[in-house]
Write a protein that holds these residues in place. Sequence first.
Motif, mmCIF file in Angstrom:
data_model
loop_
_atom_site.group_PDB
_atom_site.id
_atom_site.type_symbol
_atom_site.label_atom_id
_atom_site.label_comp_id
_atom_site.label_asym_id
_atom_site.label_seq_id
_atom_site.Cartn_x
_atom_site.Cartn_y
_atom_site.Cartn_z
ATOM 1 N N GLU A 1 45.970 36.525 28.054
ATOM 2 C CA GLU A 1 46.159 38.170 27.352
ATOM 3 C C GLU A 1 47.396 38.825 28.001
ATOM 4 O O GLU A 1 47.501 38.373 28.792
ATOM 5 N N ARG A 2 47.555 39.820 27.069
ATOM 6 C CA ARG A 2 48.719 40.453 27.554
ATOM 7 C C ARG A 2 48.355 41.367 28.867
ATOM 8 O O ARG A 2 47.389 41.792 28.763
ATOM 9 N N GLU A 3 49.212 41.439 29.890
ATOM 10 C CA GLU A 3 48.972 42.139 30.989
ATOM 11 C C GLU A 3 50.021 43.397 31.294
ATOM 12 O O GLU A 3 51.067 43.024 31.133
ATOM 13 N N GLY A 4 49.558 44.517 31.660
ATOM 14 C CA GLY A 4 50.379 45.687 32.029
ATOM 15 C C GLY A 4 50.816 45.244 33.443
ATOM 16 O O GLY A 4 50.027 45.083 34.373
ATOM 17 N N VAL A 5 52.089 45.395 33.824
ATOM 18 C CA VAL A 5 52.690 45.094 34.712
ATOM 19 C C VAL A 5 53.131 46.352 35.770
ATOM 20 O O VAL A 5 52.872 46.470 36.890
ATOM 21 N N ALA A 6 53.637 47.279 35.011
ATOM 22 C CA ALA A 6 54.036 48.704 35.592
ATOM 23 C C ALA A 6 54.103 49.696 34.539
ATOM 24 O O ALA A 6 54.592 49.471 33.548
ATOM 25 N N TYR A 7 53.955 50.760 35.219
ATOM 26 C CA TYR A 7 54.095 51.921 34.341
ATOM 27 C C TYR A 7 54.936 52.966 34.885
ATOM 28 O O TYR A 7 54.858 53.268 36.138
#
Length: 123
Positions: free
Chosen positions: A44-50
């Motif tokens: 699945e797509r993963e959020g790395v940084a915001y």
Amino acid sequence: QVQLVESGGGSVQAGGSLRLSCAASENTFDLYCMGWFRQAPGKEREGVAYISAFGTNTIYADSVKGRFTISQDYGKNTLFLQMTSLKPEDTAMYYCAAERAYYCNAQTDFHYWGQGTQVTVSS
């Protein structure tokens, strides 16, 4: 609507570094929060940084905390992801995204996406 173009991906050995760039078609500094995501084959797509609008707040996934840094060049409308101490498990297609909001996190529904840049880390 803002358009995003990623660059800077490539192949690197474990322990190496890469810097990804995301060029935006318009000013995003004070109108958009932005993020970096990744997706490996079969995962699945993963959020790395915001990063929030004005760059005042950053959030990192636990898997990259202390190794990756998200930042912006406000004058060039460019978002960066500096990646150090890379591991084979960091191998993925990396995407930048923007949302017209001050603050964003893993729950944010991003509406603007780039096409991605591939990062491959060999052991």
